[in-house]
Enzyme design. Structure first.
Site, PDB file in Angstrom:
ATOM      1  N   ASP A  40      -4.785  24.502  23.587  1.00 39.08           N
ATOM      2  CA  ASP A  40      -6.195  24.186  23.326  1.00 39.08           C
ATOM      3  C   ASP A  40      -6.943  25.429  22.845  1.00 39.08           C
ATOM      4  O   ASP A  40      -7.795  25.346  21.948  1.00 39.08           O
ATOM      5  CB  ASP A  40      -6.854  23.658  24.602  1.00 39.08           C
ATOM      6  CG  ASP A  40      -6.359  22.259  24.950  1.00 39.08           C
ATOM      7  OD1 ASP A  40      -6.623  21.807  26.078  1.00 39.08           O
ATOM      8  OD2 ASP A  40      -5.709  21.632  24.097  1.00 39.08           O
ATOM      9  N   TYR A  43      -6.074  26.090  19.198  1.00 42.71           N
ATOM     10  CA  TYR A  43      -6.732  25.091  18.358  1.00 42.71           C
ATOM     11  C   TYR A  43      -8.217  25.419  18.205  1.00 42.71           C
ATOM     12  O   TYR A  43      -8.775  25.388  17.100  1.00 42.71           O
ATOM     13  CB  TYR A  43      -6.546  23.708  18.978  1.00 42.71           C
ATOM     14  CG  TYR A  43      -7.167  22.588  18.179  1.00 42.71           C
ATOM     15  CD1 TYR A  43      -8.474  22.177  18.416  1.00 42.71           C
ATOM     16  CD2 TYR A  43      -6.453  21.938  17.176  1.00 42.71           C
ATOM     17  CE1 TYR A  43      -9.049  21.151  17.689  1.00 42.71           C
ATOM     18  CE2 TYR A  43      -7.024  20.914  16.437  1.00 42.71           C
ATOM     19  CZ  TYR A  43      -8.320  20.525  16.704  1.00 42.71           C
ATOM     20  OH  TYR A  43      -8.889  19.521  15.971  1.00 42.71           O
ATOM     21  N   SER A  89      11.942  -1.972 -11.204  1.00 42.45           N
ATOM     22  CA  SER A  89      12.885  -2.832 -10.502  1.00 42.45           C
ATOM     23  C   SER A  89      14.263  -2.644 -11.134  1.00 42.45           C
ATOM     24  O   SER A  89      14.416  -1.949 -12.139  1.00 42.45           O
ATOM     25  CB  SER A  89      12.460  -4.293 -10.594  1.00 42.45           C
ATOM     26  OG  SER A  89      11.193  -4.484 -10.022  1.00 42.45           O
ATOM     27  N   LEU A  90      15.262  -3.308 -10.568  1.00 41.53           N
ATOM     28  CA  LEU A  90      16.604  -3.262 -11.115  1.00 41.53           C
ATOM     29  C   LEU A  90      17.007  -4.636 -11.617  1.00 41.53           C
ATOM     30  O   LEU A  90      16.695  -5.655 -11.000  1.00 41.53           O
ATOM     31  CB  LEU A  90      17.608  -2.805 -10.052  1.00 41.53           C
ATOM     32  CG  LEU A  90      17.526  -1.349  -9.585  1.00 41.53           C
ATOM     33  CD1 LEU A  90      18.469  -1.122  -8.412  1.00 41.53           C
ATOM     34  CD2 LEU A  90      17.853  -0.395 -10.721  1.00 41.53           C
ATOM     35  N   LYS A 122      22.931  -0.910  -1.687  1.00 40.11           N
ATOM     36  CA  LYS A 122      21.564  -1.391  -1.903  1.00 40.11           C
ATOM     37  C   LYS A 122      20.980  -1.778  -0.541  1.00 40.11           C
ATOM     38  O   LYS A 122      21.281  -2.835   0.006  1.00 40.11           O
ATOM     39  CB  LYS A 122      21.557  -2.589  -2.848  1.00 40.11           C
ATOM     40  CG  LYS A 122      20.162  -3.030  -3.267  1.00 40.11           C
ATOM     41  CD  LYS A 122      20.243  -4.119  -4.322  1.00 40.11           C
ATOM     42  CE  LYS A 122      18.845  -4.499  -4.766  1.00 40.11           C
ATOM     43  NZ  LYS A 122      18.039  -5.091  -3.671  1.00 40.11           N
ATOM     44  N   LYS A 321      24.545  -7.986  -6.662  1.00 39.25           N
ATOM     45  CA  LYS A 321      24.091  -8.687  -5.473  1.00 39.25           C
ATOM     46  C   LYS A 321      25.233  -9.510  -4.882  1.00 39.25           C
ATOM     47  O   LYS A 321      25.853 -10.308  -5.569  1.00 39.25           O
ATOM     48  CB  LYS A 321      22.915  -9.617  -5.807  1.00 39.25           C
ATOM     49  CG  LYS A 321      21.697  -8.914  -6.381  1.00 39.25           C
ATOM     50  CD  LYS A 321      21.043  -7.978  -5.382  1.00 39.25           C
ATOM     51  CE  LYS A 321      20.336  -8.748  -4.294  1.00 39.25           C
ATOM     52  NZ  LYS A 321      19.151  -9.481  -4.732  1.00 39.25           N
ATOM     53  N   CYS A 434      -3.281 -32.240  -1.179  1.00 45.66           N
ATOM     54  CA  CYS A 434      -4.433 -32.841  -0.525  1.00 45.66           C
ATOM     55  C   CYS A 434      -5.650 -32.519  -1.381  1.00 45.66           C
ATOM     56  O   CYS A 434      -5.989 -31.339  -1.552  1.00 45.66           O
ATOM     57  CB  CYS A 434      -4.607 -32.277   0.881  1.00 45.66           C
ATOM     58  SG  CYS A 434      -6.172 -32.762   1.649  1.00 45.66           S
TER      59      CYS A 434
END
Length: 729
Positions: A40, A43, A89-90, A122, A321, A434
């Protein structure tokens, strides 16, 4: 005489910066990490020194100074921050043939053998960019839309893997590293166990847990989560020489103290690529984290630059992937939920099953036609897949296991929450809706929840339970919010008596109290003493802030209105063109459709929305409550010499990335499009420009090379017209 900068001695500037950094570090360790490293007394001494320096040199007393802050920042504001370079992105490959095609195309474009290749796992996590200046971590930003992301620096600093300061030799003056924040599988399991013990709902999978943890408002909460990070690339690199290959970049980053995976391999040919893919197909669950594939990159940086990128992905990398994991489970019921735009969606309720590392109880069935097409019945054993290892989907029934007790699903004819007869908006639509948009409690609840979300007003404290309580209290109480127009008129006195049924945010269905078997009821806005709860106080405070806060521009207000087809990208494009909600509301369909990325269908939806009386009332009431409805023009706006012109940038430029070229064009009033058309004013073409250059030639669109671009920026379009590259040359 001592050197000075704007009247402040350099020695004082340097000392102030040094001490301020020490105080910020001490604040961070004390308030967030709960591991103080300074006494303290030390600080206090630092703070006194800062105060003295600022008294002697008032220009040092900026809002960023520790002397102007109370404690440490304990929550992230998630302001939008532009990436130094676009986070792409890939492109994906799903079989060996597609990998062969990618390699052949890379070889053709590079006009040489692109080997060697770097193969890596990945990770199924959250993409993040870290910016280090002079070796110090200054910013952590999520991917966002690739151009702009959320500033999550406060939370990133709590991740043990992320160094606050880079070490070793050759640290760049500026470096932006890209990577993946993830939650290890083992840590995720412990995390979910803790949630159960605390009586809270489990998180679906490690990726969701990581993403939610990184976006928590209080970084002390993030610090309690078992987050990790792996670095897998770089953006900007300035001040030192970048290594010539991806694999050497990884080794250099590791020397800097950054977390780089050991599970990558440099191979010489397609056989090596396929071997790596097949090994981890069999050993998919060996790593400490979830993976959904393998990334293959051209290892040489020079070739990466030569190959360049498409509009969304680098040509020098591809993601293979793995097929999603599939399991069998019992379909207990098919129910429907009503979304904020009225769409009624059937979903399956199943016996809980673990698939791809997470427990799944519900899965989408998209619409009534899909239920019929797939032939699933209530009671069936079904094949469940997590598409992309994220979204649960019912694929088909296992008909051989039917015993005759299964029954067909019948799509309801009326809204399950307001009783209105369902209808298709127009002939040929796949989705029933709706039509009671104004008064349907489900739609209103979902719209209020959405308006308070991160993409719109970002109102902390107004979550799903609060949105339910505001729109659907228990009788005889009347709803406080009948339309969105009421959102900014709430008072503490109105909130105190409200009691409401708790609903599941995924389905909108009431949650059941396990002890009584009745719907769970809460007095959400009052505490046990009958006073306003901390959450309610926070919500009212956040609603006030949301009206005018700098990171709530017109685009976010537009998103909050829940106009069909208007998400954040479209809203940003409209706000950039019109600057105010009033201007958008009064624009013709033709003017709206002319905005890049809008088009006739979206323009019609926007125009029709503003034609509705109660929609206009929302705008008027928000405006009266003080919501900012117009963006201020940039104070440092450059001369708009390119206003009214549309550009397409293609190929590799020497002095700019494509993003940087686009930014300088738009800063002078130009528009940048992704494709060439008759409306294109100029195509700016670098090396390896490809098909867009061919289309420009076909349509007679003027083409500028890089010197022509410089001429355009410095002397305007008339001068640039003199250096147009002749078509066919």
């Amino acid at each position: 005489m001592a050197a000075e900068v704007e009247g402040v001695p350099v020695a004082a500037l340097e000392r102030h910066a040094e001490v301020a950094e020490r105080v910020e570090e001490a604040n961070w360790r004390y308030y967030v990490l709960d591991s103080p490293t300074a006494s303290d007394a030390q600080y206090d001494a630092w703070m006194r020194e800062l105060q003295r320096l600022e008294d002697e040199h008032p220009s040092l007393r900026t809002p960023d100074s520790p002397t102007q802050k109370v404690g440490a920042p304990l929550s992230s504001g998630f302001t939008s921050v532009a990436h130094l370079q676009r986070m792409e992105s890939l492109d994906n490959a799903f079989n060996a043939d597609e990998v062969v095609s990618w390699q052949a195309r890379a070889e053709r474009l590079a006009e040489r053998d692109p080997a060697p290749y770097l193969c890596e796992l990945k990770i199924d996590g959250l993409a993040i960019a870290l910016v280090y200046e002079k070796g110090h971590l200054v910013r952590g930003v999520t991917r966002g839309d690739g151009r702009v992301g959320d500033d999550v620096t406060a939370n990133v600093r709590t991740i043990a893997d992320v160094p606050q300061r880079l070490t070793g030799d050759g640290v760049p003056d500026l470096v932006e590293v890209r990577g993946e924040v993830y939650m290890p599988v083992e840590g995720f399991e412990r995390f979910n166990e803790q949630l159960v013990e605390a009586g809270r709902q489990q998180v679906a999978n490690p990726r969701n847990a990581a993403a939610g943890s990184l976006r928590m408002k209080d970084p002390r909460d993030t610090a309690q989560r078992p987050l990790r990070m792996i670095v897998h690339g770089v953006g900007k690199w300035e001040g030192t020489l970048m290594p010539p290959s991806q694999s050497q970049i990884y080794e250099r980053l590791r020397e800097f103290g950054l977390p780089v995976s050991d599970l990558y391999k440099v191979v010489d040919d397609l056989e090596g690529i396929n071997g790596f893919i097949e090994f981890y197909r069999e050993h998919r669950h060996d790593p400490a984290y979830e993976i959904d594939g393998v990334v293959v990159k051209v290892d040489r940086v020079e070739l990466q630059r030569n190959l360049g990128s498409t509009s969304r992905a680098p040509r020098w990398a591809i993601a293979y992937k793995y097929p999603p994991e599939e399991v069998n489970t019992r379909l207990l019921d098919i129910q429907v939920g009503v979304g904020r735009t009225g769409r009624v969606t059937p979903y399956g309720v199943m016996e809980p099953i673990v698939v791809a590392g997470s427990t799944v109880e519900r899965a989408t069935l998209h619409n009534a036609s899909e239920v019929v097409r797939k032939g699933v019945r209530i009671g069936d054993m079904v094949v469940l897949r997590k598409a992309g290892d994220v979204i649960p989907e019912i694929l088909k029934p296992v008909e051989e296991l039917r015993d005759g007790t299964e029954r067909e699903f019948t799509m309801p004819t009326h809204c399950p929450e307001c009783g209105t007869e369902l209808a298709y908006e127009k002939e040929g639509d796949a989705d029933l809706r709706c039509p009671n948009a104004r008064a349907c409690p489900a739609q209103l609840r979902e719209r209020i929840f959405f308006a308070a979300g991160r993409k719109a007003f970002d109102v902390e404290g107004l979550g799903y339970v609060a949105a339910t309580a505001l729109t659907q209290p228990l009788p005889p109480q009347e709803p406080l919010i009948r339309t969105e127009a009421d959102l900014f008129d709430l008072t503490a006195e109105q909130l105190l008596p409200i009691r409401s049924v708790v609903r599941d945010p995924d389905t909108g269905l009431p949650k059941i109290d396990p002890e009584t078997g009745d719907p769970k009821v809460v007095s959400f806005f009052a505490n046990q003493s009958g006073e306003l709860s901390k959450n309610a106080e926070k919500m009212l405070h956040e609603l006030e802030k949301a009206k005018v806060k700098d990171d709530r521009p017109v685009a976010r207000v537009l998103v909050a209105l829940s106009i069909r087809h208007v998400g954040p990208p479209t809203a940003r494009a409209l706000a950039a063109e019109f600057r105010s909600i009033d201007a958008i509301a009064s624009a013709s369909e033709e003017e709206l459709a002319a905005v890049e990325g809008v088009g006739p269908r979206v323009a019609a939806a926007i125009h029709d929305w503003f034609e509705v009386d109660w929609h206009r009332e929302i705008v008027d009431r928000w405006k009266a409550a003080g919501v900012r409805m117009e963006d201020e023009p940039p104070s440092d706006q450059l001369p708009q010499t390119l206003a009214g012109l549309t550009f397409v940038v293609t190929g590799t430029l020497a002095a700019f990335t494509r993003d940087e070229a686009g930014a300088v064009l738009t800063s002078r009033g130009g528009k940048v499009a992704s494709s060439v058309s008759k409306k294109t004013s100029f195509v700016v073409a670098g090396e390896n420009a490809g098909s867009k250059l061919d289309k420009a030639a076909k349509l007679g669109v003027p083409v500028l090379d890089e010197s022509g671009l410089q001429m355009l920026l410095t002397r305007g379009p008339e001068a640039a017209a003199d250096v147009v590259v002749k078509q066919g040359e």
